[in-house]
Design a protein around this motif. Sequence first.
Motif, short mmCIF file in Angstrom:
data_model
loop_
_atom_site.label_atom_id
_atom_site.label_comp_id
_atom_site.label_asym_id
_atom_site.label_seq_id
_atom_site.Cartn_x
_atom_site.Cartn_y
_atom_site.Cartn_z
N UNK A 1 -112.25 -13.76 -85.66
CA UNK A 1 -111.94 -15.15 -85.34
C UNK A 1 -112.64 -15.63 -84.07
N UNK A 2 -113.32 -14.74 -83.38
CA UNK A 2 -113.98 -15.13 -82.13
C UNK A 2 -115.17 -16.04 -82.44
N UNK A 3 -115.25 -17.12 -81.71
CA UNK A 3 -116.32 -18.08 -81.97
C UNK A 3 -117.69 -17.50 -81.66
N UNK A 4 -117.79 -16.62 -80.67
CA UNK A 4 -119.09 -16.05 -80.32
C UNK A 4 -119.62 -15.16 -81.46
N UNK A 5 -118.76 -14.40 -82.10
CA UNK A 5 -119.21 -13.55 -83.20
C UNK A 5 -119.56 -14.40 -84.42
N UNK A 6 -118.74 -15.41 -84.69
CA UNK A 6 -119.04 -16.31 -85.82
C UNK A 6 -120.39 -16.99 -85.60
N UNK A 7 -120.65 -17.42 -84.37
CA UNK A 7 -121.93 -18.05 -84.05
C UNK A 7 -123.08 -17.06 -84.26
N UNK A 8 -122.88 -15.84 -83.86
CA UNK A 8 -123.91 -14.81 -84.02
C UNK A 8 -124.23 -14.59 -85.51
N UNK A 9 -123.21 -14.54 -86.35
CA UNK A 9 -123.42 -14.36 -87.78
C UNK A 9 -124.14 -15.58 -88.36
N UNK B 1 -127.82 -15.65 -90.23
CA UNK B 1 -127.98 -16.14 -91.60
C UNK B 1 -128.96 -17.30 -91.62
N UNK B 2 -128.88 -18.19 -90.63
CA UNK B 2 -129.77 -19.36 -90.57
C UNK B 2 -131.22 -18.94 -90.39
#
Length: 139
Positions: A73-81, A85-86
Amino acid sequence: RDVIAKLQALGDATDVDPSKKRARLVRVATDFAQAVQESCSGKSDGERGLTADVLALYRGFDQDVRSRAPSRNASSYSLRVREAVAETRGREAFYGFPSAQVFAGLVADLVDDVRAPAERVVSDVRARVLVAGRAAAAI
């Protein structure tokens, strides 16, 4: 003198009867196995045994790894993923699903994060096993 005393404590080695030799060998091997078991379980000297020590080392390793794991749920890890992908958009096998290369890269990063604690626990367990082995050999 110490070696001579230890040899004398083993008893008379002049038995020529094969059955007596066999019985003596079984007795010595059983005593040694019991000493190793007591050393591992901690029963021989009132201290924790090898098993308890290794379990404690593993628990510390487990806590260390869990503290390093990113929260889903951490925003930094979600951003990294999302960034990973992008970067490969248009090259995925199925639209919207990251490629195996992206997945492998993300997992490799996670593995690198736990490399140091893993190497430390391996070293600590190896050292503890050597101490127990040397203690058993000294019996």
